[in-house]
Design a protein around this motif. Structure first.
Motif, PDB file in Angstrom:
ATOM      1  N   GLY A   1       0.000   6.378  16.919  1.00  0.00           N
ATOM      2  CA  GLY A   1      -0.366   4.970  16.760  1.00  0.00           C
ATOM      3  C   GLY A   1      -1.840   4.785  16.527  1.00  0.00           C
ATOM      4  N   THR A   2      -2.482   4.008  17.411  1.00  0.00           N
ATOM      5  CA  THR A   2      -3.907   3.725  17.247  1.00  0.00           C
ATOM      6  C   THR A   2      -4.775   4.896  17.673  1.00  0.00           C
ATOM      7  OG1 THR A   2      -3.968   2.710  19.445  1.00  0.00           O
ATOM      8  CG2 THR A   2      -3.525   1.239  17.573  1.00  0.00           C
ATOM      9  N   SER A   3      -4.199   5.885  18.347  1.00  0.00           N
ATOM     10  CA  SER A   3      -4.962   7.066  18.752  1.00  0.00           C
ATOM     11  C   SER A   3      -4.822   8.156  17.687  1.00  0.00           C
ATOM     12  CB  SER A   3      -4.470   7.591  20.102  1.00  0.00           C
ATOM     13  OG  SER A   3      -4.678   6.636  21.126  1.00  0.00           O
TER      14      SER A   3
END
Length: 598
Positions: A317-319
């Motif tokens: 995801g955002t990581s």
């Protein structure tokens, strides 16, 4: 020897006797007579003439007997050659040969009987009886016609005739037949001619059609069969919609477009066969994927030299995504700069390691320079001392032995064999430490050291005092009263001895261990291998490499059993090799004795 009779009947030609020329002359005359071209021996089997010669040739290939002239082995000898031939041959009997070739004119004065095939390439002249199997070189023009007439076309054609509708020409020999037609053949009453009208009428009468019902219709009229297909409404009655499928006005639908370029969505699907996806991207949106295969193959379309890295990437995801990748450039698995966590790890480690290690660890830490906490190492008791150790280098402990803290048992001190009473004699010795240190490295035996027993003053002073009373005799030094004579050192005495003796050094040693049994001027023996030794001279024994050596090896009590050869020699050493006397293999003699002369 055939034709030769020994002339020396008195045995004058013998060892130890006087041999006259007449004796030899008589023998030579007898030999000459035996081989004389005219009067020599005849080999007729009579006394003195030799046995008859029955075998001739370099290998006795021609055998002569009283009744036959034969080769030693069948089919091995020729009588003459193509270039060297006999002139005439006369036989009064039978000639039996496999093949008879006559290359020129032959005249046969009587009957020639041939049971096989007679081949005459140039022809035969004379009367011939029997059966001729081949007349290919003759024709009927060469043979007179008898009662059996020759075949001719005219004779053959005149013997043939034809009747009825079949015509024959004796001139050309051709048969001809004029084929009739139905127009010229009368029709019978039962087998009628075929006509189109008859066939059509009979066919139409023989065909009928029955419509059994169902969709569509089937009719027959005047030879024509007509089928009318089922209507659309009749066909639709045979279809019904299933689960997830709808039918309306003959159209089947499943609630979404399913064209080859459509994006299709289904619920659960079970495929009993193989699933092949030809696209470049396969997306699975499920949270859990269960795969029964125990091995997953990535990059399966690679058939040549691998060039693409392969592995698994986790979408986060955002990581930042994380990957476990096999890198082709390094041939290693990699996780980038990430960390693996495991309860147990087996294998070799390279790089930095954090955390606790259990189990056996081998190898060296390439970057460890010091202990995390320095340690103090201390000795206590009669011997005390301490030092701090942090692992950065070696350390030494300075110790202090407490006075009168212990006693030494003389028997427990290694390498000291002197008794207490002998050591006590050192009590009161005034020699300085430097003087006593001169004993360091002394190799004198106890007996040799005992030679100074009873010495009460400086030995050098006593020797100097003796010099004034020493005189030189003719061959040895003797006591005298001369004041100008001086004593000669042992080294000079040895040098003088060498000037009067050719032996400069000698050694006797054991071959297998190279241990010296006795020597002079030799420091040691180096054994390089079986039967391979270097004799190492003491310092100053040989001034150069110009010396001679004598060596032999043997078993104890036996004569020499091997040969010893010189390999090389220098002023410091001489290398020799021992080999067995007959076989020449390397061997270690029980005793090797070598003498060097200079």
């Amino acid at each position: 020897m055939a034709g030769y009779t020994r002339q020396d009947t008195s045995n004058n030609i013998a060892n130890g006797k006087v041999i006259d020329a007449d004796d030899f002359d008589a023998e030579y005359n007898a030999l000459e007579a035996a081989f004389n071209a005219t009067t020599g021996h005849s080999h007729d089997g009579s006394a003195g003439e030799g046995e008859p010669i029955t075998k001739v040739g370099p290998s006795q290939d021609l055998v002569v007997s009283a009744t036959a002239l034969t080769p030693k082995a069948t089919n091995t000898l020729d009588l003459g050659t193509a270039s060297i031939q006999y002139k005439d041959a006369y036989f009064d009997g039978t000639i039996d040969t496999d093949i008879l070739v006559v290359s020129d004119t032959a005249t046969i004065g009587s009957t020639l009987g041939v049971t096989g095939v007679l081949t005459a390439s140039a022809g035969l002249v004379g009367n011939i009886t029997g059966t001729v199997s081949d007349v290919s070189n003759h024709d009927t023009g060469d043979i007179t016609e008898g009662s059996n007439l020759y075949y001719t076309d005219a004779r053959a054609r005149s013997a043939v005739s034809a009747t009825g509708s079949l015509n024959y020409s004796t001139t050309t020999g051709v048969f001809s037949f004029t084929q009739g037609s139905t127009d010229t053949v009368s029709e019978g009453s039962s087998n009628l001619y075929y006509t189109t009208a008859r066939a059509t009428a009979d066919a139409k009468a023989a065909i009928s059609v029955t419509d059994a019902g169902g969709d569509g219709s089937l009719t027959y009229s005047s030879g024509v069969i007509t089928y009318t297909g089922a209507s659309a409404s009749q066909v639709r009655t045979h279809f019904s919609a299933g689960t997830g499928v709808a039918i309306s006005s003959g159209e089947v639908s499943i609630g979404q477009a399913v064209a080859t370029n459509s994006d299709v969505t289904f619920g659960n699907a079970t495929i009993s066969g193989n699933l092949t996806v030809n696209g470049t991207t396969t997306t699975v949106n499920s949270n859990t994927v269960n795969i029964g295969d125990n091995i997953i193959t990535l990059n399966s379309d690679e058939t040549g030299t691998p060039s693409q890295d392969a592995g698994i990437t986790i979408e986060r995801g955002t990581s930042t995504n994380k990957s476990l990748v096999w890198t082709e450039a390094t041939d290693k698995w990699g996780v980038g700069s990430e960390t693996f966590v495991a309860g147990t790890f087996e294998g070799n480690l390279t790089g930095n390691v954090t955390g606790n290690l259990t189990g056996a660890v081998t190898g060296n830490a390439s970057t460890a320079t010091a202990l995390a906490t320095a340690r103090n190492i201390a000795l206590t008791g009669d011997v005390s001392g301490n030092v701090n150790f942090d692992g950065t280098g070696n350390v030494s402990i300075t110790t202090v032995v407490a006075d009168d803290s212990h006693t030494h048992e003389l028997s427990n001190i290694s390498d000291v064999s002197a008794s207490a009473s002998e050591l006590n004699k050192m009590n009161g010795v005034t020699a300085s430490t430097a003087e006593l240190n001169k004993m360091d490295g002394v190799t004198a035996t106890t007996g040799e050291l005992n030679y100074v027993d009873g010495v009460t003053s400086n030995i050098q002073t006593q020797l100097n005092a003796k010099a004034s009373s020493a005189t030189q005799g003719t061959s040895t030094w003797q006591a005298g009263t001369g004041t100008s004579d001086t004593l000669v050192s042992p080294a000079k005495v040895a040098a003088s001895a060498r000037l009067n003796s050719p032996v400069a050094a000698w050694v006797s040693f054991t071959g297998s261990s190279a241990s010296i049994r006795g020597s002079a001027g030799v420091a040691s023996i180096t054994r390089h291998g079986a039967g391979d030794y270097s004799v190492n001279f003491s310092s100053g024994t040989m001034p150069d490499a110009n010396y001679a050596s004598i060596a032999f090896g043997s078993e104890i009590g036996n004569p020499p059993m091997c040969n010893i050869s010189l390999v090389s020699q220098t002023a410091s050493a001489c290398r020799i090799r021992a080999r067995t006397e007959y076989v020449g293999t390397a061997t270690d003699p029980a005793i090797v004795n070598v003498t060097f002369m200079r």
